[in-house]
Write a protein that holds these residues in place. Structure first.
Motif, short mmCIF file in Angstrom:
data_model
loop_
_atom_site.label_atom_id
_atom_site.label_comp_id
_atom_site.label_asym_id
_atom_site.label_seq_id
_atom_site.Cartn_x
_atom_site.Cartn_y
_atom_site.Cartn_z
N ASP A 8 0.85 -1.20 0.00
CA ASP A 8 0.00 0.00 0.00
C ASP A 8 0.88 1.25 0.00
O ASP A 8 1.59 1.51 0.98
N PRO A 9 0.84 2.05 -1.07
CA PRO A 9 1.71 3.24 -1.13
C PRO A 9 1.28 4.35 -0.17
O PRO A 9 1.99 5.35 -0.04
N LYS A 10 0.15 4.19 0.49
CA LYS A 10 -0.33 5.23 1.42
C LYS A 10 0.32 5.11 2.78
O LYS A 10 0.18 6.01 3.60
N THR A 11 0.99 3.99 3.07
CA THR A 11 1.64 3.82 4.36
C THR A 11 2.96 4.59 4.39
O THR A 11 3.59 4.83 3.36
N ASP A 12 3.34 4.95 5.59
CA ASP A 12 4.57 5.72 5.80
C ASP A 12 5.77 5.06 5.13
O ASP A 12 6.50 5.69 4.36
N PHE A 13 5.98 3.77 5.40
CA PHE A 13 7.16 3.07 4.90
C PHE A 13 7.22 3.08 3.38
O PHE A 13 8.25 3.39 2.77
N VAL A 14 6.11 2.74 2.71
CA VAL A 14 6.12 2.62 1.26
C VAL A 14 6.14 3.98 0.58
O VAL A 14 6.85 4.18 -0.42
N TYR A 183 -5.58 6.40 -9.09
CA TYR A 183 -5.83 4.95 -9.21
C TYR A 183 -4.70 4.16 -8.56
O TYR A 183 -4.94 3.18 -7.83
N PHE A 184 -3.48 4.58 -8.79
CA PHE A 184 -2.32 3.92 -8.19
C PHE A 184 -2.40 3.93 -6.67
O PHE A 184 -2.25 2.90 -6.01
N PHE A 185 -2.63 5.10 -6.08
CA PHE A 185 -2.66 5.20 -4.62
C PHE A 185 -3.84 4.43 -4.03
O PHE A 185 -3.72 3.83 -2.96
N ARG A 186 -4.96 4.45 -4.71
CA ARG A 186 -6.16 3.79 -4.19
C ARG A 186 -6.07 2.27 -4.29
O ARG A 186 -6.46 1.55 -3.37
N GLU A 187 -5.59 1.76 -5.43
CA GLU A 187 -5.77 0.35 -5.74
C GLU A 187 -4.51 -0.50 -5.72
O GLU A 187 -4.60 -1.72 -5.86
N ALA A 188 -3.33 0.08 -5.58
CA ALA A 188 -2.09 -0.69 -5.69
C ALA A 188 -2.09 -1.93 -4.81
O ALA A 188 -1.71 -3.03 -5.24
N GLU A 189 -2.50 -1.80 -3.56
CA GLU A 189 -2.43 -2.92 -2.63
C GLU A 189 -3.41 -4.05 -2.99
O GLU A 189 -3.26 -5.18 -2.51
N ASN A 190 -4.39 -3.75 -3.85
CA ASN A 190 -5.38 -4.76 -4.24
C ASN A 190 -5.05 -5.43 -5.57
O ASN A 190 -5.75 -6.37 -5.98
N LEU A 191 -4.03 -4.95 -6.26
CA LEU A 191 -3.70 -5.48 -7.58
C LEU A 191 -2.86 -6.75 -7.47
O LEU A 191 -2.05 -6.90 -6.56
N THR A 192 -3.07 -7.65 -8.41
CA THR A 192 -2.26 -8.87 -8.46
C THR A 192 -1.32 -8.87 -9.67
O THR A 192 -0.48 -9.75 -9.80
N MET A 193 -1.49 -7.89 -10.53
CA MET A 193 -0.62 -7.73 -11.69
C MET A 193 -0.67 -6.27 -12.14
O MET A 193 -1.52 -5.50 -11.67
#
Length: 303
Positions: A8-14, A183-193
């Motif tokens: 998830d790009p919304k987290t501090d670490f990522v 779209y990237f920030f919202r959905e990245a953690e849910n994508l499989t490809m």
């Protein structure tokens, strides 16, 4: 625990892994140019990462506020923030951070003409300005001072840009640069490809940098801890709001009972002395309910 394909790009670490490191500086440039809608000769071509600020004093918010600071070749400073939770006074904090960065340029012996512009870019995982009929702030909004009579724009030393992720239209594939970042920030953690919409640079680069298979065990543990910290903060804020609502209901109930007692006494012609008012004010909801029932039953209250 099985790892998702992308973190998830919304987290501090990522977020800082993607946009706050020298190795991924091109991603930061792409994000700045995309959200500022800069093209051609106006694009930012290089930035210098600045030292991060201290975390806020409020412990409950230390993980939900993520910021990256940088400065371009013209001297313009950018404060890029990811805000996961909507908290009281959020807009004021954003203004404070940008103003602080502006004033912070003025060292001893420096002159005001040497101050450069500061632009705050905030990505919100909530609607800062909720959609309502007849009044709608777009997903990407840009703010600066404006003369109130003629509408002339000026005093652009402080500027603000907000990207409200929930306002992204999920009913169709992303088309514009801004939509693709949302779209990237919202959905990245849910994508499989890698989806077709993000299969080109810089989005595919951002996804690759967020691919969890490339995380070391230490990095994976740091990512998990960051996510858990945000959940803890979200839970703490939710509990505080629930307790606030419950307290408000209790206070409303108590006030309603007090008003009921005063109304009954007025109807019965009973005088409420100051002493009696103080006694009533000291009672809780249960005590007020008993007193009101007694007054109604006796149809009077002897001094």
């Amino acid at each position: 625990m099985a790892r998702p394909v992308f973190a998830d790009p919304k987290t501090d670490f990522v977020f800082k892994r993607l946009f706050g490191s020298e190795e991924q500086k091109d991603l930061l440039l792409a994000l700045l140019n995309g959200l500022l809608e800069l093209e051609g000769p106006h694009r930012i071509v290089s930035v210098e990462l600045l030292a991060p600020e201290q975390r806020p004093a409020v412990t409950e918010l230390k993980h939900s506020i993520v910021d990256v600071k940088c400065r371009d070749a013209r001297g313009v400073t950018y404060v890029v923030e990811m805000q996961v939770l909507n908290v009281e006074g959020f807009e004021k904090r954003v203004v404070h951070n940008v103003a602080k960065a502006y004033v912070g340029q003025l060292g001893r012996g420096q002159l005001y003409p040497e101050l450069n512009d500061v632009i705050g870019i905030t990505i919100c995982d909530f609607e800062l300005w909720p959609r309502s009929e007849g009044h709608r702030v777009p997903m990407l909004s840009r703010w600066r001072m404006q003369e109130q009579h003629g509408g002339e724009k000026g005093l652009g030393q402080l500027q603000f840009v907000f990207l409200e992720l929930p306002k992204y239209d999920v009913s169709r594939p992303p088309q514009t640069v801004v939509e693709k970042w949302a779209y990237f920030f919202r959905e990245a953690e849910n994508l499989t490809m890698v989806p077709e919409a993000l299969a080109q640079h810089p989005y595919v680069d951002a996804l690759e940098a967020a691919r969890t298979a490339g995380f070391t065990e230490e990095e994976w543990d740091a990512y998990i801890r960051a996510g858990m910290a945000i959940q803890d903060e979200r839970g703490a804020l939710s509990l505080a709001r629930t307790e606030g609502r419950d307290e408000g209901r209790r206070e409303g109930q108590v006030e309603g009972l007090r008003q009921g007692i005063e109304a009954v006494c007025e109807v019965l012609g009973l005088e409420l002395t100051e002493t009696r008012r103080q006694e009533i004010a000291a009672l809780d909801a249960a005590g007020l309910s008993v007193l009101l029932a007694r007054i109604k039953a006796r149809q009077g209250w002897e001094a």
